[in-house]
Design a protein around this motif. Structure first.
Motif, PDB file in Angstrom:
ATOM      1  N   VAL A  42      33.175  41.263  48.021  1.00 35.53           N
ATOM      2  CA  VAL A  42      34.351  41.841  47.378  1.00 35.53           C
ATOM      3  C   VAL A  42      34.204  43.352  47.412  1.00 35.53           C
ATOM      4  O   VAL A  42      33.385  43.925  46.683  1.00 35.53           O
ATOM      5  N   GLN A  43      34.989  44.011  48.264  1.00 36.79           N
ATOM      6  CA  GLN A  43      34.839  45.442  48.477  1.00 36.79           C
ATOM      7  C   GLN A  43      36.060  46.255  48.064  1.00 36.79           C
ATOM      8  O   GLN A  43      35.981  47.474  47.916  1.00 36.79           O
ATOM      9  N   MET A  44      37.202  45.625  47.875  1.00 33.90           N
ATOM     10  CA  MET A  44      38.413  46.353  47.503  1.00 33.90           C
ATOM     11  C   MET A  44      38.292  46.885  46.079  1.00 33.90           C
ATOM     12  O   MET A  44      37.904  46.170  45.170  1.00 33.90           O
ATOM     13  N   LYS A  45      38.644  48.166  45.901  1.00 32.18           N
ATOM     14  CA  LYS A  45      38.576  48.806  44.595  1.00 32.18           C
ATOM     15  C   LYS A  45      39.862  48.559  43.811  1.00 32.18           C
ATOM     16  O   LYS A  45      40.892  48.201  44.366  1.00 32.18           O
ATOM     17  N   GLN A  46      39.784  48.799  42.504  1.00 32.64           N
ATOM     18  CA  GLN A  46      40.912  48.506  41.628  1.00 32.64           C
ATOM     19  C   GLN A  46      42.159  49.285  42.024  1.00 32.64           C
ATOM     20  O   GLN A  46      43.268  48.730  42.043  1.00 32.64           O
ATOM     21  N   ALA A  47      42.010  50.564  42.335  1.00 32.58           N
ATOM     22  CA  ALA A  47      43.181  51.376  42.669  1.00 32.58           C
ATOM     23  C   ALA A  47      43.904  50.827  43.892  1.00 32.58           C
ATOM     24  O   ALA A  47      45.139  50.720  43.909  1.00 32.58           O
TER      25      ALA A  47
END
Length: 272
Positions: A42-47
């Motif tokens: 899981v690499q996608m950041k919150q923003a």
């Protein structure tokens, strides 16, 4: 949800934009679903996830998440790691506004199938306990039928796991079933009947679906293909069955590099 939603797993080879901008591209192709791929972590950041969520909502695209491939529900020694990966996947899904997380079940690792299934059950019980106690975002974990003979993940095994809780749904990968049966499962009436008998018709209709043509060896799945390649399974008879039975699933196409185009073809077949 009424009827089926269709979309790709990840970005096709012809898409050159940002992942966050893909919902408009999918909507232009008549599609309304997208599965975010976290196979390698899981690499996608919150923003970035929140931008993708806003674009998806604007374009009527439902999002789902594929949890890391290295999850193995059958390995007790990796319990804490598995819980951690699914915690991260749930957090991402919450940012995305997604309600479904696809989970691989794992290999049998030399265990008997009954032993592997028992180990997977214990893992999922622990995952559900953590999700409840730590108040993870409310989510359906969609347990996937697998493509290799030595993997846990027949229809029956997945349905038995789904019996552990209402937040568990089958992710029926019809390409995987075709491959693990060495090309024998191409009439899917029995698959739908089994789901409906075990889960009840209403819950079965909400299942998650993966579809692609798949090449296989005697061990099962070897690689994903495109719809222009020879081989199976055949989408048309399954589309008829899903339409006749009133399924309201999300259907994700996992073709090799042409998943958007093939998903659009699948939708056209479904809506003749």
């Amino acid at each position: 949800m009424s009827g089926l939603r269709f979309g790709p797993a990840g970005c096709d080879d012809g898409y050159t934009g940002k992942v966050a901008d893909i919902p408009a591209y999918l909507a232009q192709n008549g599609l309304d679903a997208f599965e975010v791929q976290c196979g390698h972590g899981v690499q996608m950041k919150q923003a970035a996830a929140e931008v993708l969520r806003g674009n998806a909502e604007q374009n009527g695209v439902a999002l789902s998440v594929h949890a890391p491939y290295f999850i193995s529900l059958t390995n007790p020694e990796r319990l804490e790691g598995n819980i951690g990966y699914l915690r991260q996947s749930s957090e991402l899904a919450g940012w995305l506004g997604a309600r479904r997380i696809v989970v691989h079940t794992g290999a049998t690792m030399g265990l008997s199938r009954d032993e592997a299934l028992s180990a997977a059950k214990e893992t999922m019980i622990s995952v559900l306990h953590s999700a409840r106690n730590e108040q993870w975002p409310e989510m359906f974990f969609c347990l996937e039928t697998m493509g290799k003979v030595n993997q846990l993940g027949t229809v029956g095994e997945v349905l038995e796991l789904c019996g552990l809780g209402e937040t568990l749904l089958p992710c029926v990968d019809f390409g995987h079933l075709y491959a693990r049966s060495i090309g024998q499962v191409n009439d899917f009436t029995a698959v739908l009947d089994e789901m409906e008998n075990v889960l009840g018709i209403e819950r079965a209709r909400e299942c998650h679906i993966h579809f692609s043509k798949i090449a296989f060896t005697k061990s099962g799945e070897s690689k994903h293909l495109t719809f222009n390649d020879e081989g199976g399974p055949d989408w048309q008879p399954l589309a008829v069955l899903l339409r006749e039975r009133g399924y309201c699933s999300t259907v994700i196409c996992e073709s090799r590099g042409t998943q958007t185009q093939d998903a659009a073809f699948m939708k056209k077949v479904y809506h003749p």
